[in-house]
Design an enzyme around this catalytic site. Sequence first.
Site, PDB file in Angstrom:
ATOM      1  N   LYS B  71       1.653  36.401  28.501  1.00  0.00           N
ATOM      2  CA  LYS B  71       1.069  37.536  27.777  1.00  0.00           C
ATOM      3  C   LYS B  71       0.208  38.352  28.740  1.00  0.00           C
ATOM      4  O   LYS B  71      -0.513  37.774  29.566  1.00  0.00           O
ATOM      5  CB  LYS B  71       0.238  36.996  26.610  1.00  0.00           C
ATOM      6  CG  LYS B  71      -0.257  38.041  25.618  1.00  0.00           C
ATOM      7  CD  LYS B  71      -1.017  37.361  24.475  1.00  0.00           C
ATOM      8  CE  LYS B  71      -1.536  38.355  23.452  1.00  0.00           C
ATOM      9  NZ  LYS B  71      -2.278  37.672  22.359  1.00  0.00           N
ATOM     10  N   SER B 146      -0.907  39.346  17.856  1.00  0.00           N
ATOM     11  CA  SER B 146      -0.785  40.245  18.994  1.00  0.00           C
ATOM     12  C   SER B 146       0.189  39.747  20.074  1.00  0.00           C
ATOM     13  O   SER B 146       0.654  40.552  20.871  1.00  0.00           O
ATOM     14  CB  SER B 146      -2.159  40.466  19.618  1.00  0.00           C
ATOM     15  OG  SER B 146      -2.647  39.261  20.173  1.00  0.00           O
ATOM     16  N   SER B 170      -2.799  35.196  16.482  1.00  0.00           N
ATOM     17  CA  SER B 170      -1.980  35.967  17.408  1.00  0.00           C
ATOM     18  C   SER B 170      -0.861  35.201  18.111  1.00  0.00           C
ATOM     19  O   SER B 170       0.006  35.811  18.724  1.00  0.00           O
ATOM     20  CB  SER B 170      -2.863  36.624  18.477  1.00  0.00           C
ATOM     21  OG  SER B 170      -3.443  37.786  17.953  1.00  0.00           O
TER      22      SER B 170
END
Lengths: 480, 480
Positions: B71, B146, B170
């Site tokens: 990420k 996210s 997330s």
Amino acid sequence: MEYEAVIGLEVHVQLATKSKIFCSCSTEFGAAPNTHVCPVCLGMPGSLPVLNEKAVEYAVKAALALNCRINLKSIFARKNYFYPDLPKGYQISQYEEPLAEEGYIEIETEEGTKRIRIKRVHMEEDAGKNIHGEGNDPYSYVDLNRAGIPLIEIVSEPDISSPAEARLYLQKLRTIMRYIGVSNADMEKGELRCDANVSVRPKGSDKLGVKTELKNMNSFRHVQRALEYEIERQIEVLEEGGEVVQETRLWNPHLGITETMRKKEEEHDYRYFPEPDLVPLVLGEEFVERMKAELPELPDDKKRRFMEEYGLSAYDAEVLCADKALADFYEEAVKAHDNPKAIANWVMVELLGRLNKDGRSISESPVAPMQVAKLVKLIDDGVISGKIGKQLFDILYREGGDPEVVVKERGLVQITDTSQIEAVVDEVIKECPEEVNKYLAGKTKVIGFLVGQVMKKTRGKANPRLVNELLRKKLDELKG
Amino acid sequence: MKLYELTLTQVRDLVDKGEVKPSEVLEAVVGRIEKVEERVKAYITLTFDEAFSSVESKKLGRLSAVPIAVKDNICTKGIKTTCASKMLYNFVPPYDATVVKKMKKEGYVLIGKTNLDEFAMGSSTENSAFFTTRNPWDLERVPGGSSGGSAAAVAADMCIAAIGSDTGGSIRQPASFCGVVGLKPTYGRVSRYGLVAFASSLDQIGPITKTVEDAAYLLEVISGKDELDSTSAPVEVEKFTKALTGEVKGLKIALPKEYFSEGIDPEVKEAVLKCVRMLESEGAHVDEVSLPHTEYAISAYYIVAPAEASSNLARYDGVKYGFRAEEYTDLIDMYFKTRSQGFGNEVKRRIMLGTYSLASGYYDAYYLRAKKVRTLIRQDFERVFKDFDVIITPTSPTTAFKIGEKASDPLTMYLSDIFTVSVNLAGIPAVSIPCGMSGENLPIGLQVIGNFFEEAKILNVAYAVEKRINFRENNSPNLD
């Protein structure tokens, strides 16, 4: 109306750890800008603080030396504000649960010993430094070498009632920090920084007046001057029927005045909240005890001991104990020759006088404790006179050497041979008939002059007590 | 089977046995990315060059040259780490996050940095400053957020496994939307060093993988106490993979009634309950329980997270790195313009929320109160775990929603985290696994929640479900 000042000081002391408080960067002073930095003290994304244990030790020692109660659990908090020298946009400090509370120190005022209470001691990190371009350089620069250097903030209660007391308080703080070795606490180098809260009120009133906060005072002298100015300014405002406005004011050392920096409404809201990147600081009883045990004798304890053990006055003891190196010097000399009072005099008058004149510290003294001890011993043993002592001290200070050897080599030994002195006394009596007659007429004070003459002829080496004795005997014989 | 479809443990076995060359796996994954990335848009940065130049020289470790996606809010040395924000569009960290360092040591190959909602604030990746990632199961829908890029990349076989971060769901919510496995470890299990902070007391890094075994395996690699993260826990790293027996006999499962009430999609509810019944038929005990403070979780979360974020994001001020506005008149103007132009709307909304709730005068009513609610929520869980091994809930009340459907309504968007935020507030671990398909052919997620540091237990329950429903064997997104 008569007024009195109410002063509280917020003092920041830089702790002399080798590395910063939340990373392993060096704290060395004077390096090229931004060379002692890493992702943590630069506030780079994703970096996290890790508390330096040494900084905790130093802070706990400082708090103990200030007679504080150590909170076994304290928490770090973020103080949020924007400034280019603050890389994370917040300073890691302590707010609601500080490291230590409720201490005090004692200062020696003209009216005697006064206790100034300390409200709290907490740990925090220093910010960096903004440097503004000079001349045609329109840029500002940021040096983050200082960002993350450990500090303690020491907040006093408003127990200080005059600028002179404020200065004594700061000097005492410096002395204590140096004693326990946690900071050099040099104001000129920014190792000790001071903000002051000051207000005035009618003398005897127990209601506090509106206070102002003073900043930018970079030496003991400036603190005193700024406070003197500000107290006078506030009194003037009140006398003219006005009201003191709560605000932060900057000391302007060039003009010798304080000036408004920001009004109360412009004060930051720091939005303090517990620092989630650090766990609460939890200390064990044993840790605190160990720190206590590691503390050296503190200045006030030493001072009391000097008074008791060596029979010194409070003032003399205070002077000698203001600097640990000086106190150590003194004690070493006393250990070598047991005449504490005389040695105190020699150290305070001759040695300190000379060092101050030359701008030297005690650690830079060319004269060693053993030399002072021997010098005093030579006097006490009657080998030299006090006057010769001063001459000898001068030689030791400039050229060094073993006092006993110097005295012998330079022929400074006191003449104690009665027949030798008698001859000179006779000579003087013959050469000064006028003074002799005065003496015989009852003006015995003139003997001082005659003694002086003898001393002059023997170049100070005659034992003054013997000279006195012999002169009186001879003159009394003449009378009889 | 195509090489890019392999799971992490499969790749490791084949590479270890020498049956497949690391470069073959890499080539397969790169080929897959070249084929589908254009449509899915999971990656902000692809690192093919670095991957190819290093793949053969990797020493074989526990991640034997496995292509893994990270990420883009996790720092990778020398490789842009943008947080999907204009503010950090050009930021190249000079350091690796601890998890990256650990994976490097085990021979992983970074395949790219995945898309996210800006600074991990969002539930759909629509808040990315660059582009929205598509759900591989339906390109008109969001992948969740996210960590939407990481979940989509795993679902679309554009990596063998991925790393995400979870502040309020997330990892788990996008895993649920994309039909993959996502684990949020216990707070403190995995070091946060190098994870760009959103809400420090809630953030936790975790794996997003194709199977439960992969998640357990990757967790073994990235867990452990880290000297660089004071909040990382000194807890032993277990062999999580060893715990995967699939045995549930005698296991006590709690179903919190608050998680199965109205507002939940009936299909989601039914799919989750079906799995629970299946476990029951295998010998597990199932009981309904109450987590009474659940209804306050979203409110508490949206006080705590923005408050910490408002402080964490203060460092993006244009002074040191990242974006700076081009034209400005002075320092304050530079701050205003840089932050106005550099942050997106959702980030600004949360900074304002957080700034407000920390303001003096509001702190007690908001932040302090939210912290108390947080304690109550944690106590709810602790009470249940006295009598139960795990809690099972849906991961999200719905399946993946359409792009744009909730983008203009932050409150509705916030509610999609309703089943995940409590776990972050409590600090406990939870895993989301696919448990079925909806009528619209979208994956449904099931969440297993465990007590502090009981990842082994929840992973085993997840494994038991996975083994019995064979989701991956029966379903796959059609991207060909």
